[in-house]
Scaffold this active site. Structure first.
Site, PDB file in Angstrom:
ATOM      1  N   GLU A 196     -19.312   6.450   8.103  1.00 33.56           N
ATOM      2  CA  GLU A 196     -19.850   6.770   6.607  1.00 33.56           C
ATOM      3  C   GLU A 196     -21.379   6.396   6.794  1.00 33.56           C
ATOM      4  O   GLU A 196     -21.931   5.679   5.861  1.00 33.56           O
ATOM      5  CB  GLU A 196     -19.245   6.117   5.650  1.00 33.56           C
TER       6      GLU A 196
ATOM      7  N   TYR B  58      -4.021   2.388   3.935  1.00 39.00           N
ATOM      8  CA  TYR B  58      -4.805   1.808   3.256  1.00 39.00           C
ATOM      9  C   TYR B  58      -4.367   0.894   2.097  1.00 39.00           C
ATOM     10  O   TYR B  58      -4.020   1.549   0.997  1.00 39.00           O
ATOM     11  CB  TYR B  58      -5.919   2.767   2.658  1.00 39.00           C
TER      12      TYR B  58
ATOM     13  N   ASP C 267      -5.519  -0.972   0.003  1.00 43.25           N
ATOM     14  CA  ASP C 267      -6.133  -1.185  -1.244  1.00 43.25           C
ATOM     15  C   ASP C 267      -5.672  -0.228  -2.185  1.00 43.25           C
ATOM     16  O   ASP C 267      -6.125  -0.229  -3.519  1.00 43.25           O
ATOM     17  CB  ASP C 267      -7.460  -1.125  -1.119  1.00 43.25           C
TER      18      ASP C 267
ATOM     19  N   THR D  76     -11.566  -4.537  -0.081  1.00 45.20           N
ATOM     20  CA  THR D  76     -11.567  -5.242  -1.017  1.00 45.20           C
ATOM     21  C   THR D  76     -12.488  -5.391  -2.438  1.00 45.20           C
ATOM     22  O   THR D  76     -12.757  -6.233  -2.932  1.00 45.20           O
ATOM     23  CB  THR D  76     -11.457  -6.979  -0.589  1.00 45.20           C
TER      24      THR D  76
END
EC number: 3.2.1.52
Length: 766
Positions: free
Chosen positions: A351, A444, A446, A484
């Site tokens: 990214e 993932y 999260d 997180t």
């Protein structure tokens, strides 16, 4: 009047490995309460009584000395004292021995008879795995002690892992987690035979590891005033205390409230040693060249503009065209290499906002000098530079799958996460790279768990279906990641990891599909997790939909997955807790109402809050449709939207048809909106229940009534609702958006007494 139940669900995901694997039958006899399940289990007769009278026999060479110490700690906790040792013995002994016939890494054998327990392995890692299996066979009370004796079933187990990489990841940058929590996580990983912990130590929101040459990285970069992510969790904490920010990481400096923390190098050495004793390798990630704002704010010279900031999507990266920056990167990683014994270093390299590179005269000059044709190749130039530095220092590079874009050396390990870039694993395999699977849609952690999460994690094919046998050997294994941004507390981290990590543990260790058995075995693990202080996610309540309708009256019936759960409910909009009224049986509904239900465990955990709405309505009249055509009309809006309202009044760039609720092949944009329009023909008058799963967001309307509102940007989430319909055709509308990162859209029907199945295409028309 017939009441039919429907589950919406046709999954259209961009995961390369979507597909069914070979599934073996669960064992006929009741399974042992073990996760992951061993490769070979032969049950015997009788039991072994383990008590303070049992003697421990260990090899003279000291090969398993550390493992013997771990076993003694377990015995001391359970029995109040360690076992006395003996040089040999045939009865009432627990024996650790080396077995040269167990040639696979981490392999072990566990033999229990009424006379003796023998743990065999060739290497210490195998012996440690054997001890963890023995630990799971002990009664759960052993975790807190006070037992006079313990009974073990007679059995012979032979076992070895399916994959060498069985990993978890913890992001300590967005929200910081202290040393004690890392210890707790390592203990849980050891119990379920994980062997890799990937620590994401730096990002825009915080720098969490001491670098002695650059002290401001932690003096300044480890602390922040509360940001927009913190404000989100603070708002959520009003309803759910799991979202409360840990006060031990909040300090006051110069009149400001600062939030953060970091690990000193001495603390990290202690963590590494703790992990090594449990045969877990810690892989550090210092994310470069993007996600570096915490470092850039402390040392602005690191960017091409010498200032921190944001581009279109991500933060401004460090400048790969400046020798000072390359020296900084090498100096930082030199301390990381000296600190971490792992053979791997994770560079990140994901990214990256490259706008400042394209605008930099220095970067343009370097690109011309090195004959680089794009900023993607410039990123590859930086990655190659760091890879050579790692190799020179005896380390192997891991990078997120973006490192493939500008070209990468075959010795780099690729961590595949972008499930929408479906050809990335095959490209990596063809390039000769080792691969670790960590797809965003499944691993993932999260992403909020739901009732389907365990099944999805358990059945995620680690090896893509189109790999050759040789390419399959390049897949090291799989890893679950916990980012997180919205996980501010240890309790919330436990909730997001557990029990999903047990499903992954069995996926990457056990080479058989034993899912039904796994669900049974998992029930026995909840009491153990409670005794270990794990704030696990309480299993889902079932038997209802979230949005319900009735014509005269309805009955709310809630099914408990565990007998020891107590159901509590409220009707005033508040979150149920242990002091709320108890729901002991079916609840009759005669008026429109909203009921919230939650389960509590004997240890005090509170499960998910289920908001169940009831609405009184009449049966919708069918509509007459002249010359209906098969399928649904689909309008395509290739753009980025936050919710479906964003394209409500937009003009579609293309309009096509689809045989059912599925994303048409013409959709190529990474972010888009779709409008499905047509009719749903129901075969009988009744109240229909729909379960709508989508990623990102969607709204389902039938008979011009909102049935399920699952709008907004989120991972795969199932929501449910009902509508009262008379037999015949009814207007059908779905608005669906994908914000980028892979999509899911589900439409299944579950006729009464049958398994869920796709809604027949013949029911749709336009």
């Amino acid at each position: 009047m017939r009441f039919l139940v429907f589950r919406i669900g046709t999954m259209l995901c961009l995961l390369l490995w979507c597909g069914a694997g070979v599934r073996a039958q669960s064992p006929a006899s009741p399974p042992l309460p073990l996760i992951p399940y061993p490769a070979s289990v032969q049950t015997g007769r009788g039991t072994f009584i383990l008590s303070a009278e049992t003697r421990l026999v260990i090899p003279k060479k000291g090969l398993f000395a550390r493992e013997a110490d771990q076993l003694q700690q377990l015995m001391a906790r359970a029995l109040g004292q360690p076992l006395r040792t003996a040089k040999k013995g045939n009865t009432q002994v627990l024996v650790l021995q080396q077995a040269t016939d167990l040639t696979k890494p981490e392999a072990y054998r566990l033999q229990i008879t009424p006379e003796r327990v023998v743990l065999s392995a060739q290497d210490p890692a195998g012996m440690f795995r054997a001890i963890q299996t023995l630990r799971q066979l002990l009664p759960v009370e052993a975790e807190q002690g006070g037992l006079a004796q313990m009974s073990l079933p007679a059995v012979t187990l032979e076992d070895a892992p399916r994959f060498s990489w069985r990993g978890l990841h913890l992001d300590v940058s967005r929200h910081f987690f202290g040393v004690e929590y890392v210890y707790k996580l390592l203990d849980l990983m050891a119990l379920y035979k994980f062997n890799k912990l990937h620590l994401h130590l730096t990002d825009d929101q915080g720098w969490r590891i001491e670098i002695k040459q650059y002290p401001k990285l932690t003096e300044e970069g480890a602390w922040r005033t509360f940001n927009n992510q913190d404000s989100v969790v603070m708002e959520r904490a009003k309803e759910n205390p799991d979202f409360e920010i840990d006060p031990q990481h909040i300090v006051k400096r110069d009149g400001k409230v600062m939030y953060g923390g970091f690990y000193t190098q001495d603390q990290m050495r202690q963590i590494i040693d703790y992990a090594a004793a449990r045969h877990i390798e810690i892989i550090p990630e210092i994310d470069m060249p993007g996600h570096m704002m915490a470092a850039i704010q402390a040392y602005p010279f690191l960017t091409c503009t010498e200032s921190a900031g944001w581009g279109k999507t991500f933060s401004v990266p460090i400048c790969p065209c400046d020798e000072r920056v390359l020296t900084f990167a090498e100096n930082v990683y030199r301390e990381i290499i000296d600190l971490f014994p792992s053979s791997y270093i994770h560079l990140g390299a994901d990214e990256v906002e490259k706008t400042t590179w394209a605008q930099s005269a220095a970067c343009q000059a370097l690109m011309q000098r090195e004959q680089l044709e794009s900023v993607e190749e410039l990123q590859s130039y930086f990655v190659h530079h760091m890879q050579r530095f790692f190799h020179a220092n005896g380390k192997k590079l891991i990078g997120w799958d973006e490192v493939l874009e500008g070209g990468i050396d075959s010795s780099a390990t690729i961590m595949y996460w972008r499930s929408w870039v479906k050809d990335a694993p095959l490209k990596a395999a063809q390039n000769g790279n080792p691969i670790i699977m960590t797809p965003v849609g499944t691993l993932y952690f999260d992403y909020a768990p739901d009732q389907n999460s365990l099944d999805k994690v358990y059945h995620m094919p680690v090896v893509p279906a189109d790999f050759t046998a040789q390419q399959a050997t390049q897949v090291l294994g799989a890893q679950a990641n916990l980012w997180t941004e919205y996980v501010p507390s240890e309790a919330r981290a436990d909730f997001m990891y557990m029990p999903r990590m047990t499903a992954l543990a069995e996926n990457v260790w056990t080479n058989r599909d034993l899912f039904t058995s796994y669900e049974q075995r998992l029930v026995a693990h909840y009491p153990r997790l409670a005794r270990l202080g794990v704030h696990y996610r309480v299993p889902d309540l079932t038997g209802f939909t979230e949005s319900n309708v009735f014509t005269e009256a309805a009955t709310l019936t809630v099914h408990k997955p565990l007998d020891n759960l107590t159901l509590h409910y409220t009707t005033d909009g508040s979150r149920p807790d242990r002091n709320s009224p108890t729901l002991t049986g079916p609840l009759r509904i005669t008026r429109s109402d909203t009921i919230k239900v939650a389960a509590t465990t004997p240890e005090g955990l509170i499960g998910e809050t289920y908001t169940i709405r009831y609405r009184k309505e009449t049966f919708a009249e069918p509509v007459a449709v002249a010359a209906p055509q098969p399928g649904l009309q689909v309008s395509y809006f290739p753009a980025y939207f936050r919710n479906t309202k964003g394209f409500a009044d937009s003009t579609a760039t293309q309009v096509t048809t689809a045989p059912q609720l599925e994303v048409p092949a013409l959709v190529t944009a990474p972010s888009f909106g779709l409008k499905f329009r047509g009719y749903l023909e129901v075969p009988a008058t009744g109240i229909y229940s729909f379960f709508f799963t989508c990623d990102d967001g969607g709204v389902l309307r039938i008979a011009d009534r909102v049935v399920v509102d699952n709008d907004g940007q989120h991972g795969p989430v199932e929501k449910s609702g009902q509508v009262a319909l008379k037999k015949g055709r009814h207007p059908f509308a779905v608005d669906f958006l994908e914000a980028g990162g892979g999509y899911t859209l589900k439409l299944e029907v579950q006729p009464e007494g049958q398994a869920p199945q796709p809604v027949p295409a013949s029911w749709f028309s336009h």
